[in-house]
Motif scaffolding. Structure first.
Motif, short mmCIF file in Angstrom:
data_model
loop_
_atom_site.label_atom_id
_atom_site.label_comp_id
_atom_site.label_asym_id
_atom_site.label_seq_id
_atom_site.Cartn_x
_atom_site.Cartn_y
_atom_site.Cartn_z
N LEU A 71 0.83 -1.21 0.00
CA LEU A 71 0.00 0.00 0.00
C LEU A 71 0.86 1.26 0.00
N ALA A 72 1.93 1.24 0.77
CA ALA A 72 2.81 2.41 0.83
C ALA A 72 3.43 2.71 -0.52
N ALA A 73 3.67 1.67 -1.32
CA ALA A 73 4.25 1.87 -2.64
C ALA A 73 3.35 2.71 -3.52
N ALA A 74 2.04 2.56 -3.36
CA ALA A 74 1.10 3.39 -4.12
C ALA A 74 1.28 4.86 -3.75
N GLY A 75 1.47 5.13 -2.45
CA GLY A 75 1.68 6.50 -2.02
C GLY A 75 2.97 7.10 -2.57
N LEU A 76 4.04 6.31 -2.57
CA LEU A 76 5.31 6.79 -3.12
C LEU A 76 5.19 7.07 -4.61
#
Length: 352
Positions: free
Chosen positions: A241-246
């Motif tokens: 999920l954090a990869a989507a934010g990055l």
């Protein structure tokens, strides 16, 4: 979202782009509760650096980020002051009182924005017989007021006032990206210089599928992690999920200006059609109309989805899932329902 449906209900309805899905699929992950997810750490550290804070905490939602922040700043029985239409009051299920035992006191701001004179009239130092104010919550941009932006000078003035009184400041920055796009003010000036805690959302203007990041001091970060766990927000391999934010920070931040342009298009066509469009600053358009519920229903029948935050108020929100042609079609439908309809130019050559 189907090809002929224009969804203007919220900027949360976006879908991950193919490139974002690839970033999620290839993300390096680990167990975040053990502090071992490198992608989560990268997101937290990046945003802490952007906004000038000592640390960050990835949370499943903006509501959770806001509520953790308030519990970091206030003990049970202490007072929070905020705008009467603040998201932390209107849309968070009474969580300040329910989970934090926090008393709230409201001020009616001008289009949702509080001022130093207004705060000076209500902030209380407290004594043995009177509860004192311990924190102020501000909202950037202000959702229910239609995406209004706090000028950075106003934020600095409020910070000076509260700091002098020993009062903390939390900023609900769910749409802080829109404030940055509208004003050109560097993101860092909206962060630690004017707030003790800041919550930023990844799933609105940036278009990620889920998640917010709470930014705070390094000293408060361990307690923030504990509160997140107690609220059920501890996640494991959440780097996916954090990869989507990055990815969104790298590829979607600069394009938010297009959302503002599309909102201006909607507002302009509706205003020209005789609709009662409120002043607009970012990606939210509010229109006063006698029967908002009827407009919502009839627009949906024409393939245009909008919301009614009040019985006589319609809301439209632009985002990366709708283009200029979509907005022109929606404007034509809504102008026919809410005003004296005007011809809408046919722009088949424009990219959707």
């Amino acid at each position: 979202m189907t090809a002929d449906l224009v969804d203007l209900r919220s900027d949360t309805v976006t879908r991950p782009t193919p490139a974002m899905r690839r970033a999620m699929a290839t993300a390096e992950v680990g167990d975040d509760l053990f502090g071992e997810d490198p992608t989560v750490r990268a997101l937290e550290e990046r945003l802490a650096g952007v906004f000038g804070f000592g640390g960050g905490l990835f949370t499943p939602s903006g509501v959770m980020a806001n509520q953790i922040a308030l519990r970091l700043l206030l003990d049970p029985g202490q007072e929070l002051v905020c705008d009467s239409e603040a998201h932390v009051l209107a849309h968070e299920e009474g969580s300040p009182a329910r989970y934090g035992g926090i008393q709230t006191r409201t001020v009616t701001g001008r289009r949702g924005l509080l001022t130093v004179p207004a705060l000076e009239r209500v902030l209380r130092p407290g004594n043995a017989y009177t509860i004192g104010t311990r924190a102020v919550a501000l909202e950037q941009t202000h959702t229910r007021a239609g995406g209004t932006v706090y000028p950075v000078a106003a934020l600095r003035a409020i910070r000076r006032l509260t700091a002098g009184a020993g009062i903390a400041v939390h900023v609900d920055g769910a749409r802080i990206w829109n404030a940055h796009a509208a004003t050109g003010v560097p993101l860092g000036e909206y962060g630690a210089p004017v707030a003790d805690t800041l919550a930023v959302c990844l799933s609105k203007g940036l278009g990620a599928p889920v998640g917010s990041v709470l930014l705070t001091s390094a000293e408060l970060l361990p307690r923030a992690r504990s509160l997140r766990h107690g609220l059920g927000g501890g996640m494991r391999q959440s780097g996916i999920l954090a990869a989507a934010g990055l990815h969104a920070l790298d590829h979607h931040l600069d394009r938010i200006a297009h959302d503002h342009d599309h909102a201006a298009l909607l507002a302009g066509v509706l205003r020209d059609a005789g609709c009662a469009v409120r002043p607009r600053e970012t990606n939210i358009v509010l229109v006063d109309t006698p029967d908002a519920g009827a407009v919502v229903r009839r627009a949906a029948e024409e393939g245009v989805l909008v919301t009614a935050p009040g019985p006589r108020l319609v809301r439209l929100v632009t985002h990366l899932g709708v283009g200029r042609r979509d907005c022109r079609r929606a404007a034509g439908v809504l102008a026919a329902l809410m005003g004296a309809a005007v011809p809408v130019p046919n722009e088949e050559s424009e990219a959707a």
